[in-house]
Design a protein around this motif. Structure first.
Motif: not given
Length: 343
Positions: A24-39
């Motif tokens: 499966v695609p890695m759960f640990e991915k760059p989009e995690r940081m985007d969501q944190i920065l946005r919030q």
């Protein structure tokens, strides 16, 4: 709160991991940081600092030099040796009775220096690893210089990485490197509180025989949860470190009640230790909808975690670890930090 972040992690992407019977695609991915920065921006936490570039001296205080060199060179070695591009991963893991000193083969190195299939290497992995260190040490320096608190928003995470082993998405133990840096710059005692759902086996192993770094972890029971072979309550340290490792394992399915009780125990133990500085391995995968955990915390509960940590009234460095329910991740992390700041 001072927040340190850089974009150098983005090249660590595109690999897959084995989940039971399928890739499966890695759960640990760059989009995690985007969501944190946005919030964080939505909640007014906007003081973002660019990481300062550091050499590897602080890393070598915690990690084996040969292991660090392996991390730095494994991907180009993999391509040169196999002719395969994409991502590199081991298919044999060193076990008891096997030699633990690899030769020049990249396959042997992967077998020796990784313990699971959740640490793939792509072309951008070392850049991300190194910047995670830079982010963490920059935040550490801010706290050492007098800042009340800082957040190292780094990726990949680190608490499963030990002196010479990568696993569980973790390559360099960022929190451990920061803890050692605090010690090297005058802190007599350092405490690490790990609230990631999974036990920080790497952090435990690094400090297990030391009394100068207290490690407290709240996590899923190892009888039924990763990393399975460490994190038991009777693991309390060894030698001079006896009594300075505190594991608070909890069963699957628990919500705030049992979690809050364990957190209160951990906070009390830290308070009794009287450290000069506190590090928090801030994982948010205890959340109820996280795809790789089985606790049932609500988003609001992360604010409670932050408030409990603030009650210690200590200089505090938060270091980003896990959390893979991407849509809610930013909310959960922001709640923890605002709970801390508003207490």
């Amino acid at each position: 709160m001072k927040i340190v972040y850089g974009d150098g992690h983005r090249g660590h992407a595109g690999a897959e991991e084995l989940m039971y019977n399928r890739m499966v695609p890695m759960f640990e991915k760059p989009e995690r940081m985007d969501q944190i920065l946005r919030q964080l921006g939505r909640t007014g936490l906007t003081e973002i600092h660019v990481p300062t570039v550091h050499d590897l001296a602080a890393v070598h205080r915690v990690h084996d030099r040969r292991y660090v060199r392996f991390l730095e060179t494994v991907y180009p070695r993999w391509v040169a040796e196999t002719g395969i591009e994409g991502f590199a991963t081991a298919y044999v893991f060193g076990m008891r009775g096997m030699r633990q000193t690899p030769g020049d083969s990249v396959q042997a190195m992967l077998s020796c220096y990784t313990f699971d299939v959740c640490v793939p290497f792509v072309a951008g992995t070392w850049t991300a690893i190194k910047e995670a260190v830079d982010v963490t040490l920059t935040a550490q320096a801010l706290v050492a210089a007098g800042a009340h608190s800082a957040f190292a928003l780094c990726r990949p995470p680190g608490h499963h990485a030990s002196q010479d082993l990568a696993g569980g998405y973790c390559y360099i133990n960022n929190a451990a490197v920061a803890a050692q840096a605090f010690r090297d710059h005058g802190a007599a005692r350092v405490a690490i509180l790990d609230v990631d759902y999974h036990h920080g086996n790497g952090t435990q192993r690094i400090f297990y025989e030391r009394p100068d770094v207290l490690y407290v972890s709240i996590h899923g029971r190892p009888e039924e949860e990763y990393p399975f072979l460490m994190g038991f309550a009777d693991e309390t340290g060894a030698g001079a470190g006896e009594g300075f490792n505190v594991n608070l394992p909890l069963p699957k399915g628990i919500g705030w009640g049992p979690y809050g009780e364990a957190l209160a125990l951990g906070v009390a133990r830290i308070n009794a230790y009287r450290p000069d500085v506190l590090l928090v391995s801030l994982g948010a995968d205890a959340y109820k909808d996280d795809p790789v955990s089985a606790f049932r915390l609500e988003s609001s509960d992360f604010g409670r975690i932050g408030k409990a940590i603030a009650g210690l009234r200590m200089p505090t460095l938060f270091v980003m670890e896990g959390g893979y329910a991407v849509e809610a991740l930013g909310i959960n992390i922001a709640n923890a930090l605002t709970g801390f700041l508003e207490a």
